[in-house]
Design an enzyme around this catalytic site. Structure first.
Site, PDB file in Angstrom:
ATOM      1  N   ASP A  89      -6.706  17.244 -16.428  1.00 54.78           N
ATOM      2  CA  ASP A  89      -6.944  15.833 -16.708  1.00 54.78           C
ATOM      3  C   ASP A  89      -6.598  15.631 -18.190  1.00 54.78           C
ATOM      4  O   ASP A  89      -7.258  16.171 -19.077  1.00 54.78           O
ATOM      5  CB  ASP A  89      -8.424  15.512 -16.424  1.00 54.78           C
ATOM      6  N   LYS A  98      -7.987   4.236 -19.600  1.00 53.40           N
ATOM      7  CA  LYS A  98      -8.225   4.586 -21.003  1.00 53.40           C
ATOM      8  C   LYS A  98      -6.959   4.310 -21.815  1.00 53.40           C
ATOM      9  O   LYS A  98      -6.535   3.182 -21.900  1.00 53.40           O
ATOM     10  CB  LYS A  98      -8.693   6.040 -21.093  1.00 53.40           C
ATOM     11  N   ARG A 138       0.842  -1.216   0.000  1.00 53.57           N
ATOM     12  CA  ARG A 138       0.000   0.000   0.000  1.00 53.57           C
ATOM     13  C   ARG A 138       0.869   1.255   0.000  1.00 53.57           C
ATOM     14  O   ARG A 138       0.489   2.299  -0.528  1.00 53.57           O
ATOM     15  CB  ARG A 138      -0.957   0.006   1.204  1.00 53.57           C
ATOM     16  N   TYR A 192     -15.728  15.291 -17.197  1.00 58.76           N
ATOM     17  CA  TYR A 192     -16.103  13.876 -17.237  1.00 58.76           C
ATOM     18  C   TYR A 192     -17.126  13.618 -16.115  1.00 58.76           C
ATOM     19  O   TYR A 192     -16.961  14.114 -14.995  1.00 58.76           O
ATOM     20  CB  TYR A 192     -14.829  13.043 -17.047  1.00 58.76           C
TER      21      TYR A 192
HETATM   22  C1  PLP Z   1     -12.700   7.617 -17.339  1.00 60.29           C
HETATM   23  C2  PLP Z   1     -12.272   8.977 -16.973  1.00 60.29           C
HETATM   24  C3  PLP Z   1     -12.045   9.338 -15.628  1.00 60.29           C
HETATM   25  C4  PLP Z   1     -12.278   8.390 -14.481  1.00 60.29           C
HETATM   26  O1  PLP Z   1     -11.433   7.285 -14.557  1.00 60.29           O
HETATM   27  P1  PLP Z   1     -11.785   5.849 -13.916  1.00 60.29           P
HETATM   28  O2  PLP Z   1     -10.571   5.059 -14.236  1.00 60.29           O
HETATM   29  O3  PLP Z   1     -13.038   5.368 -14.531  1.00 60.29           O
HETATM   30  O4  PLP Z   1     -11.951   6.073 -12.446  1.00 60.29           O
HETATM   31  C5  PLP Z   1     -11.610  10.625 -15.364  1.00 60.29           C
HETATM   32  N1  PLP Z   1     -11.438  11.534 -16.365  1.00 60.29           N
HETATM   33  C6  PLP Z   1     -11.668  11.215 -17.661  1.00 60.29           C
HETATM   34  C7  PLP Z   1     -11.457  12.254 -18.694  1.00 60.29           C
HETATM   35  C8  PLP Z   1     -12.091   9.940 -18.005  1.00 60.29           C
HETATM   36  O5  PLP Z   1     -12.324   9.642 -19.292  1.00 60.29           O
END
Ligand code: PLP
Length: 378
Positions: free
Chosen positions: A178, A203, A53, A106
């Site tokens: 992000d 992603k 962790r 998002y």
């Molecule tokens: C999918 C996504 C998230 C969240 O990610 P998870 O892995 O589903 O928790 C945050 N920001 C963007 C732009 C995303 O496409």
């Protein structure tokens, strides 16, 4: 090293004596010590690992790999993209602070910011980031940060990152981006002056739809705090998930190159199709290409459900970014909780379909989608 080399050759921690070609998975909860001096070496900073962790070679590899690609000094891997958002925010914000965030975040990030941060005593205002005057007007005396996404979902607006950075500097605020949709292959916000950059590695970093993970990278002072939050809140990533994400990351360059080529072609073809009212595909993301997501609005002559029923090998899912082409329906998934009037303002309509263009043969992708549009015509 050039970007394409770094994506393949990022560090492999541990085992200096027995360097393996592939990185092993350190699927262990803890690390053993020879004696008390050996244990003390961990606390003196001479050894890296104690308890998973707190740190693990596989999770450290992922954090270091993404940090290197973004050009940032340090990173932290997290259990999901959303926990990367949380770790980024808690690395600087405390009770009584305020954040100005972009209004078309998002969906999951919106939920976190609108409904969860309040219980930490952190207030968020949502504004239109296409108008930096609006952003500036939303800044309060307790504002700590400007939070946005480099390319937005699902309409693929490309953020004016330089503008955000200079506004943040003017008001001594932290900038957070992000960078999930763009990936460091196309845009590197840290190199443009952004303080903290984060990813849903679920992603394109992972890229194969088999791992849920996140990464935060940025200025050292914030990364130290982000790491503390991940450890203390238990938002760490598991070694196997980190290993999968690293395996994905090594092919980021070639995947993004193909993704973008296919997406460009598909966007051009869809533009001329009967039944397609509008195609969203950016043109100013980078000179290497414009990303892998194409959104389109089907017009009133189309039955949207028939479109989804007629996709053949293309799957309908509530995610994006795999090597395989998939489609999603924002109004029923990612933007389901967004109030109707906000959806209208953002042009997220009942005809809107988001396509995550894969790395298959572009001709096959184009035929599958053309054929589905055609089948949907009433
Ligand atoms: C999918 C996504 C998230 C969240 O990610 P998870 O892995 O589903 O928790 C945050 N920001 C963007 C732009 C995303 O496409």
């Amino acid at each position: 090293m050039k970007f394409d080399t770094k994506t393949v050759q990022f560090q492999q921690k541990m085992d200096a004596a027995n360097v393996s070609k592939g990185q092993p998975i350190y699927q262990t909860t803890a690390f053993a010590f020879k004696d008390l001096d050996d244990l003390e070496d961990f606390f003196r900073g001479k050894k890296d690992f104690l308890y998973t962790r707190v740190g693990n070679p596989n999770t450290d590899d992922l954090a270091a790999g993404v940090a290197q690609l973004e050009g940032a000094p340090k990173g932290v891997a997290t259990s999901s993209g959303l926990s990367a958002v949380l770790a980024a925010v808690l690395s600087f914000a405390k009770h009584g602070d305020h954040i100005v965030a972009c209004e078309d975040l998002y969906g999951g990030t919106y939920q976190l910011m609108a409904h969860e941060l309040a219980s930490f005593g952190i207030e968020v205002s949502f504004v239109d980031f296409t108008d930096l005057n609006e952003v500036e007007k939303a800044i309060q005396s307790n504002t700590k940060a400007l939070y946005s996404e480099s390319v937005t979902n699902p309409l693929l607006r490309v953020e004016n990152i330089e503008g955000i950075v200079s506004l943040a500097k003017k008001h001594e605020l932290i900038s957070v981006i992000d960078n999930t949709f763009a990936t460091p292959y196309f845009i590197r916000p840290y190199e443009l002056g952004v303080d903290i950059v984060l990813h849903s590695a679920t992603k394109y970093i992972g890229g194969h739809s088999d791992v849920t993970a996140g990464v935060v990278v940025g200025r050292e002072e914030y990364m130290e705090q982000a790491k503390n939050k991940v450890v203390n809140l238990g938002a760490n990533l598991s070694p196997f998930e980190a290993w999968l994400a690293c395996r994905g990351l090594r092919t980021l360059s070639i995947r993004m190159e193909r993704h973008a080529k296919n997406a460009q072609r598909l966007a051009e073809v869809l533009q001329g199709e009967v039944g397609v009212k509008k195609v969203y595909y950016p043109s100013t993301v980078s000179e290497k290409g414009n990303g892998a997501i194409v959104s389109m609005e089907l017009d009133e002559t189309c039955d949207v459900n028939e479109f989804f029923k007629s996709l053949g090998w293309v799957k309908m899912v509530a995610t994006l970014a795999g090597v395989d082409t998939s489609v999603s329906y924002p109004i029923a998934t990612s933007h389901r909780q967004v109030p109707e009037e906000t959806r209208q303002k953002l042009a997220i309509t009942p005809g809107l379909v988001r396509i995550s263009v894969g790395i298959e043969d572009s001709g096959d992708i184009i035929s599958a989608l053309k054929q589905a549009v055609k089948a949907s015509l009433r």
